[in-house]
Scaffold this motif. Structure first.
Motif, short mmCIF file in Angstrom:
data_model
loop_
_atom_site.label_atom_id
_atom_site.label_comp_id
_atom_site.label_asym_id
_atom_site.label_seq_id
_atom_site.Cartn_x
_atom_site.Cartn_y
_atom_site.Cartn_z
N MET A 70 1.97 87.10 42.59
CA MET A 70 3.67 86.36 42.52
C MET A 70 4.02 86.28 40.99
O MET A 70 5.15 86.71 40.71
CB MET A 70 3.78 85.26 43.27
CG MET A 70 3.69 85.50 44.67
SD MET A 70 3.79 83.97 45.58
CE MET A 70 5.46 83.86 45.76
N ASP A 74 6.79 88.73 38.85
CA ASP A 74 7.84 87.78 38.33
C ASP A 74 8.75 87.21 39.36
O ASP A 74 10.15 87.35 39.41
CB ASP A 74 8.85 88.62 37.18
CG ASP A 74 8.35 88.89 35.86
OD1 ASP A 74 7.42 87.92 35.43
OD2 ASP A 74 8.26 90.07 35.46
N ARG A 75 8.04 86.78 40.45
CA ARG A 75 8.80 86.21 41.73
C ARG A 75 9.40 84.80 41.40
O ARG A 75 9.22 84.21 40.23
CB ARG A 75 7.55 86.21 42.71
CG ARG A 75 7.16 87.26 43.34
CD ARG A 75 7.95 88.13 44.40
NE ARG A 75 8.16 87.31 45.44
CZ ARG A 75 7.52 87.30 46.45
NH1 ARG A 75 6.51 87.98 46.64
NH2 ARG A 75 7.80 86.37 47.46
N TYR A 76 10.25 84.54 42.17
CA TYR A 76 11.30 83.27 42.06
C TYR A 76 10.27 82.17 42.09
O TYR A 76 9.20 82.12 42.69
CB TYR A 76 12.09 83.22 43.15
CG TYR A 76 12.78 81.86 43.16
CD1 TYR A 76 13.83 81.85 42.01
CD2 TYR A 76 13.02 81.21 43.98
CE1 TYR A 76 14.87 80.72 42.09
CE2 TYR A 76 13.68 79.89 44.38
CZ TYR A 76 14.46 79.78 43.34
OH TYR A 76 14.96 78.55 43.31
N CYS A 77 10.42 81.17 41.08
CA CYS A 77 9.79 80.17 41.01
C CYS A 77 9.50 79.14 42.38
O CYS A 77 8.09 78.37 42.56
CB CYS A 77 10.26 79.19 39.84
SG CYS A 77 10.10 79.99 38.13
N GLY A 78 10.48 79.00 43.05
CA GLY A 78 10.56 78.22 44.27
C GLY A 78 9.47 78.94 45.31
O GLY A 78 8.70 78.09 46.03
N ASP A 79 9.29 80.05 45.33
CA ASP A 79 8.51 80.99 46.04
C ASP A 79 6.82 80.72 45.88
O ASP A 79 6.00 80.40 46.34
CB ASP A 79 8.41 82.51 46.32
CG ASP A 79 9.87 82.82 47.02
OD1 ASP A 79 10.45 81.97 47.65
OD2 ASP A 79 10.30 83.84 46.51
#
Length: 93
Positions: A70, A74-79
């Motif tokens: 992740m 560069d996935r979303y921080c919440g994920d």
């Protein structure tokens, strides 16, 4: 530094005078830098416990590999935080 204390060492600053240097073996299996290594202790464990612990470790390792992927994507921080919480929960179990 207070007078009369001499040179402070890392062990001395925690109040552990003459604490032995404890290190684990290097990944190659040899002793790291000639320092003392921990003694190997044998703890009997049932096959059921070994299987349970192995399953939990494999789950946590898989989740941490997911976190690594992740981050690379560069996935979303919440994920990422959700996945990290799942890995932490697996380790605590």
């Amino acid at each position: 530094m207070a007078q009369g204390r001499g040179n402070a060492t890392a062990a001395g600053t925690r109040g552990e005078k003459n604490a032995p240097a404890l290190t684990t073996a290097a990944p190659c299996g040899c002793a790291a830098s000639g320092a003392a290594t921990l003694a190997h202790k044998h703890t009997p464990r049932s096959d059921e416990l070994k299987k349970s612990v192995t399953c939990r470790l494999n789950r946590a390792i898989g989740q941490l590999n997911g976190v690594k992927a992740m981050i690379e994507d560069d996935r979303y921080c919440g994920d990422v935080l959700t996945q990290l919480a799942a890995a932490e929960s697996a380790v605590k179990a």
